[in-house]
Design a protein around this motif. Structure first.
Motif, PDB file in Angstrom:
ATOM      1  N   GLN A 173       2.481  27.079  37.278  1.00 29.31           N
ATOM      2  CA  GLN A 173       2.895  27.829  36.088  1.00 29.31           C
ATOM      3  C   GLN A 173       3.349  29.226  36.438  1.00 29.31           C
ATOM      4  N   SER A 174       4.139  29.819  35.517  1.00 29.93           N
ATOM      5  CA  SER A 174       4.490  31.228  35.656  1.00 29.93           C
ATOM      6  C   SER A 174       3.348  32.081  35.139  1.00 29.93           C
ATOM      7  N   ASN A 175       2.450  31.473  34.313  1.00 25.66           N
ATOM      8  CA  ASN A 175       1.313  32.191  33.745  1.00 25.66           C
ATOM      9  C   ASN A 175       0.066  31.378  34.071  1.00 25.66           C
ATOM     10  N   LEU A 348      15.247  27.055  27.911  1.00 19.39           N
ATOM     11  CA  LEU A 348      14.987  25.668  27.542  1.00 19.39           C
ATOM     12  C   LEU A 348      15.364  24.713  28.675  1.00 19.39           C
ATOM     13  N   HIS A 349      14.443  23.836  28.997  1.00 23.92           N
ATOM     14  CA  HIS A 349      14.742  22.719  29.907  1.00 23.92           C
ATOM     15  C   HIS A 349      13.825  21.568  29.524  1.00 23.92           C
ATOM     16  N   LEU A 350      14.020  20.409  30.140  1.00 27.44           N
ATOM     17  CA  LEU A 350      13.285  19.218  29.692  1.00 27.44           C
ATOM     18  C   LEU A 350      11.764  19.391  29.801  1.00 27.44           C
ATOM     19  N   GLY A 351      11.323  20.238  30.733  1.00 30.12           N
ATOM     20  CA  GLY A 351       9.887  20.476  30.895  1.00 30.12           C
ATOM     21  C   GLY A 351       9.273  21.212  29.715  1.00 30.12           C
ATOM     22  N   GLN A 352      10.082  21.755  28.836  1.00 26.56           N
ATOM     23  CA  GLN A 352       9.559  22.513  27.684  1.00 26.56           C
ATOM     24  C   GLN A 352       9.496  21.661  26.426  1.00 26.56           C
ATOM     25  N   ALA A 353       9.803  20.375  26.553  1.00 24.82           N
ATOM     26  CA  ALA A 353       9.749  19.478  25.397  1.00 24.82           C
ATOM     27  C   ALA A 353       8.659  18.444  25.660  1.00 24.82           C
ATOM     28  N   ARG A 393      21.781  21.032  31.482  1.00 24.82           N
ATOM     29  CA  ARG A 393      21.525  21.206  32.916  1.00 24.82           C
ATOM     30  C   ARG A 393      20.367  20.313  33.366  1.00 24.82           C
ATOM     31  N   SER A 394      19.374  20.191  32.502  1.00 23.10           N
ATOM     32  CA  SER A 394      18.192  19.423  32.866  1.00 23.10           C
ATOM     33  C   SER A 394      18.502  17.939  33.044  1.00 23.10           C
ATOM     34  N   PHE A 395      19.378  17.380  32.195  1.00 28.99           N
ATOM     35  CA  PHE A 395      19.761  15.971  32.380  1.00 28.99           C
ATOM     36  C   PHE A 395      20.450  15.802  33.734  1.00 28.99           C
ATOM     37  N   VAL A 452      23.808  29.172  38.005  1.00 29.07           N
ATOM     38  CA  VAL A 452      23.706  30.319  38.924  1.00 29.07           C
ATOM     39  C   VAL A 452      22.246  30.771  39.010  1.00 29.07           C
ATOM     40  N   TYR A 453      21.597  30.849  37.850  1.00 29.88           N
ATOM     41  CA  TYR A 453      20.173  31.229  37.813  1.00 29.88           C
ATOM     42  C   TYR A 453      19.359  30.235  38.646  1.00 29.88           C
ATOM     43  N   GLU A 454      19.676  28.939  38.485  1.00 27.34           N
ATOM     44  CA  GLU A 454      18.917  27.901  39.193  1.00 27.34           C
ATOM     45  C   GLU A 454      19.131  27.986  40.702  1.00 27.34           C
ATOM     46  N   VAL A 455      20.345  28.347  41.112  1.00 31.44           N
ATOM     47  CA  VAL A 455      20.603  28.500  42.550  1.00 31.44           C
ATOM     48  C   VAL A 455      19.645  29.543  43.126  1.00 31.44           C
ATOM     49  N   LEU A 456      19.527  30.660  42.424  1.00 28.13           N
ATOM     50  CA  LEU A 456      18.636  31.727  42.892  1.00 28.13           C
ATOM     51  C   LEU A 456      17.176  31.265  42.843  1.00 28.13           C
ATOM     52  N   TYR A 457      16.820  30.604  41.746  1.00 27.21           N
ATOM     53  CA  TYR A 457      15.446  30.122  41.582  1.00 27.21           C
ATOM     54  C   TYR A 457      15.075  29.157  42.713  1.00 27.21           C
ATOM     55  N   GLU A 458      15.960  28.194  42.979  1.00 24.35           N
ATOM     56  CA  GLU A 458      15.642  27.195  44.009  1.00 24.35           C
ATOM     57  C   GLU A 458      15.638  27.830  45.397  1.00 24.35           C
ATOM     58  N   HIS A 461      12.219  29.544  45.435  1.00 21.12           N
ATOM     59  CA  HIS A 461      10.970  28.792  45.249  1.00 21.12           C
ATOM     60  C   HIS A 461      10.975  27.398  45.865  1.00 21.12           C
ATOM     61  N   ARG A 462      12.152  26.683  45.834  1.00 21.83           N
ATOM     62  CA  ARG A 462      12.162  25.299  46.320  1.00 21.83           C
ATOM     63  C   ARG A 462      13.457  25.057  47.078  1.00 21.83           C
ATOM     64  N   PRO A 463      13.600  25.648  48.269  1.00 23.45           N
ATOM     65  CA  PRO A 463      14.883  25.536  48.981  1.00 23.45           C
ATOM     66  C   PRO A 463      15.371  24.093  49.131  1.00 23.45           C
TER      67      PRO A 463
END
Ligand SMILES: Nc1ncnc2c1ncn2[C@@H]1O[C@H](COP(=O)(O)OP(=O)(O)O)[C@@H](O)[C@H]1O
Ligand SMILES: O=P(O)(O)O[C@H]1O[C@H](CO)[C@@H](O[C@H]2O[C@H](CO)[C@@H](O)[C@H](O)[C@H]2O)[C@H](O)[C@H]1O
Length: 479
Positions: A173-175, A348-353, A393-395, A452-458, A461-463
């Motif tokens: 989690q982020s929190n 919003l992404h699939l993990g939030q539903a 994006r999540s699909f 673009v955000y996901e590129v930075l995130y991965e 955190h998850r290369p």
């Protein structure tokens, strides 16, 4: 709970006690904090801390009974963005247990042993892992009131039972969250800043407007370290726990593995998001987006791209084409038409539903927005298309992830994603009366911005997952 202004114990309330306490905890926290999943300043060492507030939720006496300290500390990290922009260091919420020694089940929660100061010779540990201490938080939330800088509030008409057994949530989690008897979940924000957290504000607004698409906040607490002046910092929100749920990400992967049909679920999710947007637009301000605001959106996207490309070289060959996608948003301003902006989910992404069993009934969680962005920015009205793009994006992500592990299925997975992206937009159009696919320029730009955000995130955190958003960049840049 009574209004407590009287000192409870030397550790927490005396100015000098707070300074000595922090000095003695500093070596322990300097080593422990950067190892936490929720620590936002990864990659830069912590050189020290400043104390924002300390509150003794349970007295830290020298006896065998555990004590509970609530700390708000700023982590100093030289070499960060504050070198060029003087922004305050990140403020973190810590809950520290204090005992003479740790019983074996808590051994993994050790933070350390202060060698001096008011806790000298005691054992300090992560309090949320200790059921006795996590129970104290629920008790505080059951009865509204103040304790030092902390203010506990309960939603009118809500009765929270006592004695629900706590267990910390073990997902990444982020929190940090604690589940109480499968009835409630308390989310504790870790990096906190002044301003109401949208993860309280939006579910509360939705629930008060009668929406059943969110677990309605039952109680929450905040800090006002500067007294009554300034905005409060939201520290935690207690909501009903939805037992037996799966999130959309898990369900999507299961559907892919089984070569199943997910379009009914995707359609229902589109409807759910449309309903949430409609209620938010009724409950909170809606603004017009004209030329200047569209230019502002485009320049934000362009800046995020530049920042991401500075960190991730793989993005650089695409920069020109991606800037063109974003600049098309600014060009919309010349059409004379106005678009609208309102409060949205924002991350919003699939993990939030979540849904329990029936995939036609979705609940939406985690309205915090992108935790790395300032709260004021996250609370701004934005085009709803941004949320639509998040799920699209999540699909794509689910299909790519499936194709990575079952390489023979790549084509089928791509078709699965296309069908579900369409079904989701159709469900949204059916419930809202406007089809997001008609906003092709904005939709493509927000999908690209998210990729673009996901590129930075991965990359951070998850290369091993970086290829997933990079394939979207390739597609969206139309290379
Ligand atoms: N009301 C709830 N009922 C059931 N599970 C929940 C609920 N809220 C959150 N969760 C679970 O907790 C996880 C983390 O919650 P989330 O709000 O996304 O925290 P974070 O922002 O720290 O990632 C979710 O992925 C979900 O599995
Ligand atoms: O934990 P948060 O909800 O704050 O979100 C962060 O982590 C997400 C991954 O857990 C990340 O989402 C990305 O990966 C998901 C699959 O794991 C995928 O469904 C999303 O579409 C994709 O963006 C999210 O971007 C990040 O902010």
């Amino acid at each position: 709970m009574s209004d407590s202004s009287s000192p409870r114990a030397a550790v927490a309330t005396r100015e000098s006690g707070g300074a000595a306490l922090l000095r003695s905890l500093t070596p322990l926290l300097t080593e422990w904090l950067p190892r936490q999943r929720w620590f936002a300043g990864k990659g830069r060492p912590v050189s020290g801390f400043t104390l924002v507030a300390v509150t003794e939720l349970l007295p830290c006496t020298s006896g065998a009974a555990p004590g509970l300290l609530h700390l708000l500390v700023r982590a100093q990290q030289p070499g960060g963005p504050e070198q060029t922009h003087p922004v305050p260091a990140d403020c973190y919420q810590l809950l520290l247990g204090v005992r003479p020694a740790l019983p074996p089940p808590l051994a993994g929660s050790l933070i350390g042993h202060p060698v001096d100061g008011p806790l000298r010779g005691r054992t300090v540990y992560e309090a949320l892992h200790d059921p006795r201490l996590a129970a104290v938080l629920l008790e505080r939330l059951r009865s509204p009131g103040r304790l030092g800088p902390l203010r506990f509030q309960r939603e009118r008409g809500t009765v929270i039972p006592t004695g629900l057994p706590p267990r910390p949530l073990s997902v990444e989690q982020s929190n940090s969250s604690v589940v109480y008897g499968d009835r409630y979940i308390l989310k504790l924000f870790r990096r906190v800043s002044p301003g109401v957290n949208p993860d309280l504000e939006l579910p509360l607004a939705l629930a008060r407007a009668g929406s059943d698409r969110v677990p309605a906040p039952a109680a929450w607490f905040e800090a006002r370290p500067g007294g009554e002046v300034g905005e409060p910092m939201t520290l935690g929100v207690l909501q009903p726990f939805l037992p037996g749920t799966s999130d959309g990400w898990q369900l999507a992967l299961r559907s892919l593995a089984a070569h199943g049909d997910f379009t009914g679920a995707a359609w229902a999710l589109g409807q759910a998001i449309a309903e949430v947007h409609t209620t938010l637009a009724e409950a909170l301000p809606v603004t017009a987006l004209r030329r200047r605001q569209l230019e502002f959106i485009a320049s934000g996207m362009n800046e995020r791209l530049e920042a991401a490309a500075a960190s991730v070289p793989a993005l650089r060959p695409y920069r020109g084409r991606l800037h063109a996608v974003f600049n098309a948003v600014a060009d919309l301003g010349h059409s004379g038409r106005a678009w609208s902006a309102q409060r949205i989910h924002g991350d919003l992404h699939l993990g939030q539903a979540l849904c329990a069993g029936r995939t036609d009934r979705w609940s939406i969680i985690d309205f915090e927005g992108e935790p790395a962005r300032p709260i004021a920015e996250r609370r701004r009205p934005q085009p709803v298309v941004r949320d639509i793009a998040g799920i699209l994006r999540s699909f794509d992500y689910a299909a790519c992830q499936h194709a990575r592990v079952s390489s023979g299925d790549a084509r089928w997975a791509r078709e699965w994603a296309e069908k579900n992206r369409d079904a989701y937009c159709s469900g949204y159009a059916d419930a809202s009366g406007s089809d997001p696919r008609d906003e092709d320029v904005l939709l493509r730009a927000y999908e690209t911005d998210k990729a673009v955000y996901e590129v930075l995130y991965e990359a951070r955190h998850r290369p091993a997952w970086l290829a997933i958003p990079m394939s979207a960049i390739h597609r969206l840049a139309d290379v």
